[in-house]
Design an enzyme around this catalytic site. Sequence first.
Site, PDB file in Angstrom:
ATOM      1  N   CYS A  72       0.950  -1.386  -0.047  1.00 58.23           N
ATOM      2  CA  CYS A  72      -0.054   0.059   0.096  1.00 58.23           C
ATOM      3  C   CYS A  72       0.866   1.309  -0.003  1.00 58.23           C
ATOM      4  CB  CYS A  72      -0.920   0.140   1.130  1.00 58.23           C
ATOM      5  SG  CYS A  72      -1.718   1.667   1.520  1.00 58.23           S
ATOM      6  N   CYS A  75       0.069   3.960   2.557  1.00 61.93           N
ATOM      7  CA  CYS A  75       0.592   3.776   3.919  1.00 61.93           C
ATOM      8  C   CYS A  75       1.728   3.896   3.984  1.00 61.93           C
ATOM      9  CB  CYS A  75       0.304   1.931   4.086  1.00 61.93           C
ATOM     10  SG  CYS A  75      -1.696   1.318   3.933  1.00 61.93           S
TER      11      CYS A  75
END
Length: 317
Positions: A72, A75
């Site tokens: 991600c 993230c």
Amino acid sequence: MSGVVDLGAVKAASEAKAKAEQARADASRQGGGAAAAPGSLVIDVDEAGFERDVLTRSTEVPVVIDFWAEWCQPCKQLGPLLERLAVEYNGRFVLAKVDVDANQMLMQQFAIQSIPAVFAVVAGQALPLFQGAAPEAQIRETLDQLIQVGEERFGLTGIVVDAEAQGEAGQMPAEVPAGPYDALLEAAAQALDANDFGGAVQAYKNVLADDPVNVEAKLGLAQAELLGRVQKMDPQQVRKDAAEKPDDLATQMAAADLDLVGGHVEDAFGRLVETVRRTFGDDRDAARLRLLELFEVIGPDDPRVAAARTALARVLF
């Protein structure tokens, strides 16, 4: 994410508060107890240790949970920021990082639809904070409100951190800003000035696709989306529908948009806070997210935003 998560095995808030007060009293009798190491402010949590590392710890200090994954990209920008803030806040909250790929059960329990997703657990009670990357100013306000509620409602004053070791922990890598985006932001602003709200929205999204925490792009996107929604409305019909259908999510959100554009900021915020209070599940989360979008339009430093955040926290907690 839909409202407060039912953790089942969690004790009642009053019992958790009593435990926290007893723990602080015991530490005081023992000369303050052992200070926590700075490393304990950011912890990796798995399913096996969740009760010990999150639920039990939340009776002493608010625990912020960062659901993330290696693949991600947002993230990877949000995670270092949360880690830096955990060190900076010096024991006022603890950051628990959960790798969703390795902890599918926790992901299902918290009904995670996409990541990054950030929750908090306070005295055993869980609630969603925000989803996706967010501007640092907004994250700080959310953390401040979380800490305030933890202190006022549950008596959680945080944990003591070893001051001598704190310097080493403070060396965590800071965010690496992406950019520059001057040309893209200028194009978006010109589209906004020309009432080309669709073009402005796309231009701001182009910036955010590469830099999800760009504050100027987040603000511009919120403004463009708001003006684009209002442009298509019949104000008289919207206000008539809102008065006749106080429990209808769509009409209340539309009326809040009109309130804000018309300069009635407190009315817009109050309407959405009340909508959050009256709704549940996905409707509640949609109303909460719309309110956060309107906060972006007004700006985090506006006292009306601070007051509305306090009101929202009371409803959510």
